[in-house]
Design a protein around this motif. Structure first.
Motif, PDB file in Angstrom:
ATOM      1  N   THR A  37       0.833  -1.201   0.000  1.00 35.54           N
ATOM      2  CA  THR A  37       0.000   0.000   0.000  1.00 35.54           C
ATOM      3  C   THR A  37       0.869   1.253   0.000  1.00 35.54           C
ATOM      4  O   THR A  37       0.601   2.212  -0.739  1.00 35.54           O
ATOM      5  CB  THR A  37      -0.946  -0.007   1.211  1.00 35.54           C
ATOM      6  OG1 THR A  37      -1.771  -1.181   1.148  1.00 35.54           O
ATOM      7  CG2 THR A  37      -1.834   1.216   1.240  1.00 35.54           C
ATOM      8  N   GLU A  38       1.924   1.246   0.821  1.00 31.52           N
ATOM      9  CA  GLU A  38       2.863   2.369   0.838  1.00 31.52           C
ATOM     10  C   GLU A  38       3.554   2.531  -0.506  1.00 31.52           C
ATOM     11  O   GLU A  38       3.761   3.650  -0.982  1.00 31.52           O
ATOM     12  CB  GLU A  38       3.903   2.168   1.940  1.00 31.52           C
ATOM     13  CG  GLU A  38       3.353   2.284   3.334  1.00 31.52           C
ATOM     14  CD  GLU A  38       4.355   1.887   4.399  1.00 31.52           C
ATOM     15  OE1 GLU A  38       5.538   1.640   4.067  1.00 31.52           O
ATOM     16  OE2 GLU A  38       3.951   1.805   5.571  1.00 31.52           O
ATOM     17  N   GLU A  39       3.912   1.425  -1.124  1.00 29.12           N
ATOM     18  CA  GLU A  39       4.590   1.481  -2.423  1.00 29.12           C
ATOM     19  C   GLU A  39       3.652   2.012  -3.508  1.00 29.12           C
ATOM     20  O   GLU A  39       4.056   2.793  -4.368  1.00 29.12           O
ATOM     21  CB  GLU A  39       5.133   0.100  -2.803  1.00 29.12           C
ATOM     22  CG  GLU A  39       5.930   0.083  -4.090  1.00 29.12           C
ATOM     23  CD  GLU A  39       7.212   0.907  -4.052  1.00 29.12           C
ATOM     24  OE1 GLU A  39       7.825   1.060  -5.129  1.00 29.12           O
ATOM     25  OE2 GLU A  39       7.626   1.403  -2.996  1.00 29.12           O
ATOM     26  N   ILE A  40       2.389   1.622  -3.464  1.00 28.13           N
ATOM     27  CA  ILE A  40       1.404   2.125  -4.420  1.00 28.13           C
ATOM     28  C   ILE A  40       1.265   3.639  -4.269  1.00 28.13           C
ATOM     29  O   ILE A  40       1.247   4.369  -5.268  1.00 28.13           O
ATOM     30  CB  ILE A  40       0.049   1.419  -4.245  1.00 28.13           C
ATOM     31  CG1 ILE A  40       0.147  -0.023  -4.744  1.00 28.13           C
ATOM     32  CG2 ILE A  40      -1.069   2.178  -4.967  1.00 28.13           C
ATOM     33  CD1 ILE A  40      -1.041  -0.892  -4.362  1.00 28.13           C
ATOM     34  N   GLU A  46       4.697   9.774  -7.627  1.00 30.74           N
ATOM     35  CA  GLU A  46       5.684   9.990  -8.682  1.00 30.74           C
ATOM     36  C   GLU A  46       5.002  10.174 -10.034  1.00 30.74           C
ATOM     37  O   GLU A  46       5.398  11.021 -10.833  1.00 30.74           O
ATOM     38  CB  GLU A  46       6.684   8.831  -8.732  1.00 30.74           C
ATOM     39  CG  GLU A  46       7.810   9.025  -9.731  1.00 30.74           C
ATOM     40  CD  GLU A  46       8.710  10.204  -9.391  1.00 30.74           C
ATOM     41  OE1 GLU A  46       9.371  10.703 -10.327  1.00 30.74           O
ATOM     42  OE2 GLU A  46       8.776  10.627  -8.227  1.00 30.74           O
ATOM     43  N   ARG A  47       3.965   9.389 -10.293  1.00 30.34           N
ATOM     44  CA  ARG A  47       3.220   9.533 -11.541  1.00 30.34           C
ATOM     45  C   ARG A  47       2.591  10.919 -11.630  1.00 30.34           C
ATOM     46  O   ARG A  47       2.660  11.572 -12.685  1.00 30.34           O
ATOM     47  CB  ARG A  47       2.138   8.457 -11.641  1.00 30.34           C
ATOM     48  CG  ARG A  47       1.316   8.575 -12.927  1.00 30.34           C
ATOM     49  CD  ARG A  47       0.293   7.506 -13.066  1.00 30.34           C
ATOM     50  NE  ARG A  47      -0.674   7.571 -11.968  1.00 30.34           N
ATOM     51  CZ  ARG A  47      -1.651   6.707 -11.784  1.00 30.34           C
ATOM     52  NH1 ARG A  47      -1.782   5.674 -12.591  1.00 30.34           N
ATOM     53  NH2 ARG A  47      -2.488   6.825 -10.779  1.00 30.34           N
ATOM     54  N   ALA A  48       2.009  11.399 -10.536  1.00 31.25           N
ATOM     55  CA  ALA A  48       1.406  12.731 -10.527  1.00 31.25           C
ATOM     56  C   ALA A  48       2.458  13.804 -10.755  1.00 31.25           C
ATOM     57  O   ALA A  48       2.230  14.766 -11.507  1.00 31.25           O
ATOM     58  CB  ALA A  48       0.678  12.960  -9.205  1.00 31.25           C
ATOM     59  N   ARG A  49       3.615  13.648 -10.122  1.00 34.31           N
ATOM     60  CA  ARG A  49       4.705  14.617 -10.289  1.00 34.31           C
ATOM     61  C   ARG A  49       5.178  14.650 -11.748  1.00 34.31           C
ATOM     62  O   ARG A  49       5.378  15.713 -12.332  1.00 34.31           O
ATOM     63  CB  ARG A  49       5.849  14.251  -9.345  1.00 34.31           C
ATOM     64  CG  ARG A  49       6.886  15.288  -9.173  1.00 34.31           C
ATOM     65  CD  ARG A  49       7.949  15.009  -8.107  1.00 34.31           C
ATOM     66  NE  ARG A  49       8.031  13.681  -7.520  1.00 34.31           N
ATOM     67  CZ  ARG A  49       7.466  13.317  -6.363  1.00 34.31           C
ATOM     68  NH1 ARG A  49       6.739  14.177  -5.686  1.00 34.31           N
ATOM     69  NH2 ARG A  49       7.615  12.096  -5.883  1.00 34.31           N
TER      70      ARG A  49
END
Length: 62
Positions: A37-40, A46-49
């Motif tokens: 869950t933390e990794e997701i 990162e995807r949003a950034r």
């Protein structure tokens, strides 16, 4: 059991996709779920950034 077991570095919990889960306890499964869950969340951040950076670049070159 040694008195010095607590001094030994603990192996970081990892999860391999597709691994056999039948030997894991409920606590181990819960820990792996938390880890994933933390990794997701980290991946989504990162995807949003990167999406924001890409959008800014596209707007600059329009």
């Amino acid at each position: 059991m040694s008195l010095f077991d607590d001094d030994q570095p603990r192996k970081k919990t990892t999860h391999e996709i597709g691994s056999d889960l039948s030997l894991l306890s409920v606590d181990e499964l819960t820990a792996r779920i938390a880890l994933l869950t933390e990794e997701i969340a980290r991946l989504e951040e990162e995807r949003a950034r990167k999406s924001a950076s890409r959008s800014a670049a596209e707007n600059l070159f329009r």
